[in-house]
Write an enzyme that holds these catalytic residues in place. Sequence first.
Site, PDB file in Angstrom:
ATOM      1  N   GLU A  83      -5.403  35.116   5.773  1.00 50.58           N
ATOM      2  CA  GLU A  83      -6.034  33.813   5.580  1.00 50.58           C
ATOM      3  C   GLU A  83      -5.590  32.772   6.599  1.00 50.58           C
ATOM      4  OE1 GLU A  83      -5.222  35.806   3.134  1.00 50.58           O
ATOM      5  OE2 GLU A  83      -7.081  36.012   1.997  1.00 50.58           O
ATOM      6  N   HIS A 150      -7.805  33.628 -10.078  1.00 50.14           N
ATOM      7  CA  HIS A 150      -9.218  33.674  -9.693  1.00 50.14           C
ATOM      8  C   HIS A 150     -10.017  32.559 -10.356  1.00 50.14           C
ATOM      9  CE1 HIS A 150      -7.658  37.659  -8.801  1.00 50.14           C
ATOM     10  NE2 HIS A 150      -8.624  37.784  -7.920  1.00 50.14           N
TER      11      HIS A 150
END
Lengths: 348, 350
Positions: A83, A150
């Site tokens: 990332e 999530h």
Amino acid sequence: MAKAQVEAGAAGHGAEPRGKRTEAGEATYLIAIAEALWEEMERDERVYMLGEDIGAYGGAFKVTEGFIERFGDGRVMDTPIAEETIVGMAVGSAMEGMRPVAEFQYADFMSSGFDEITTVLARYHYRSGVPLPVVLRGPSGGGVRASSFHSINPEPWFAHAGGIKVICPAFPSDAKGLLKSAIRDDNPCMFLEHKWIYRRIKEIVPEEPDFLVPIGKADVKREGSDVSIITYGAMVHKALEAAENLAQRGMSAEVVDLRTVYPLDEDTVLRSIEKTSRALVLSESYRFLGIGAEVAATIAEKAFEHLDAPVERLSPPNIPVPFSPTLEDAFLPGVSDIEAAVERLSAW
Amino acid sequence: MTTELRQTDQGRPLPDDRLKHVLYLLRLCRYFDERMEALYRQGRLPGAIYSGRGQEGTHVGVASALEPDDSLFPTHRDLSAQLTKGLDLNRVMAQYWGRIDGYLRGRDGNSHVGDWFGHRTFAVISHLPIAYPVACGAALAYKRRGDKRVAMAICGDGSTSNGRWHEAINTSSIHRLPVVWVVNNNQYAYSTPNTLEFGVPTIAERAAAYGIPGVRVDGANVLEVYAAAKEAVDRARSDGGPTLIESVSLRWRGHAGHDPAKYMPRELLEDHMANKDPVKNFETWMLAEGIVTAGDVEEIQKRVEGEFEAGFEFAQSSPYPEPGDVTKGLWVEDGYWTSEPGRGGGTEAS
Ligand SMILES: Cc1ncc(C[n+]2csc(CCOP(=O)(O)OP(=O)(O)O)c2C)c(N)n1
């Protein structure tokens, strides 16, 4: 607990194909977002996408399904699970004139690229004058039984970074028009797609290629006269449901959808307060130092003389998003919580 | 020293005028570093200094291999590489004194400088090695467009312990990006020696893990560094993918101006200063080869000193930024960076 049941696959991970517009022209939020990306990729060849599993697989939520066939792997770039590098690459390529749109598999993983986002992306233009037309997009939000890692609402972290426009649309048309605006914007933009909305909400979505929704402008989604509910993201839909129920009991709630949380559209918020004199600030980001805290402070500071009641806030406690349905439902503001808050405010 | 030099078929690795320019740069960087430290110690220089002394062979060597529109992504330590790329000393010094004519208009100080629109250098960011992934992105743009351009990133030995160092090199290998990864191994990361930063004998050998070439060069020998950098830059430019270059030297001064570096063994420092001085070594070679005379060297030194004085004067006479501009330039649309900034309204910071 009516909803105390795990909705299998509700998070959308590995879900069905993206689907199509209905014959009437309705598009889901997911389809609207894909259309925005597609149209901007067609319009401007400097636009390209990068992210994990966005190519042949079409992305974890299928937003980019079919893109690689049309645009090729040069413009639909599968990255490794890195990332920091996804964001850094977006920045470097933007410095060299490209217009990257980076997908995070979940907004939760933005924290894995945090340093590049907050230290480089947010601060570079102010320091050096180099424009960074970068869009970071990813599925955020809870209510889909996806638990701690999530379900995040990271908008306060990045709104606080100072140099990133943070967009949290609630409706398909807004999502499409705002994403197109973000891709055309010369500043860094973060576009948070609430995953609860993806396949649940659909409406007629404009098809004109230059349909844009301005960044930094709130929108009144329902007019009302007794109480203003200031909110954004999936909570807009909860607020609208509550407002409908309240109307049947003779109470009139106005629902203001911020759409962009940074920069904040103070004018629209304050105008609504001037009209109703009562404010419920509803957000899915944490109560403590969340977006709602800033909105409440702004109202207290700038609309004090219009208020007939203290500003009320409704938002989750500062704890990780829990998994079990009973816990997650207790964690998130619900429709009945909103109705109760509006009733409390109206009683002042 | 002469025998260690890599020679091209023409005999010398660069034409004489470029060799003279290399000598000028080495002298300039050394002099700048020494004088800025002196000013810092006298309390006449605000902010911080990060000395690159002893590492000029690395900085001048790698940056000399770049073309003007190749990009450079340096760290706090690598001002000499930015000066090699061509940054204007006046504007660099105005940045140190927080003035409006600094490259970053007073928004950043010290060696956290950059000149993207001019010399294609990234405005340094502290966090290490945060520019490695960004260099991947610039290289990606060159590759996508078929530009014959190269990105080069530099960081220190300690920075190689950070995850994104590995992320970026791995990604550059997967996508065969036109990038050159330079590690300025000055043997210390602040107080931490190489042995506490990594468990392999050399940094260069890590290249094998990413499937790219890795090379270790002597930072005391600017031409050896240059030759390795040139080869890597040429490889990148001809779509041969990335290269990792480890250039070994020693950080002669503390991490920053405040640090006396008592942790560094005296003998190590003395050995480097006496035998591995990149500036002295190159000068000796230039004299021995007859490319310059003692008089030429003196002239170079005079030029360097004159430029420093002029830079100092320029910085002192440049106004502070207008305080009313403090919030400007965050967003592109406010036009701050594309218009002339307010000048002269600022008051001296205490
Ligand atoms: C991510 C990060 N952590 C800590 C620091 C503080 N810091 C600044 S320089 C430095 C040492 C760097 O060592 P090295 O990478 O070897 O480079 P050098 O300074 O020797 O050139 C540290 C720890 C930083 N800049 N970035």
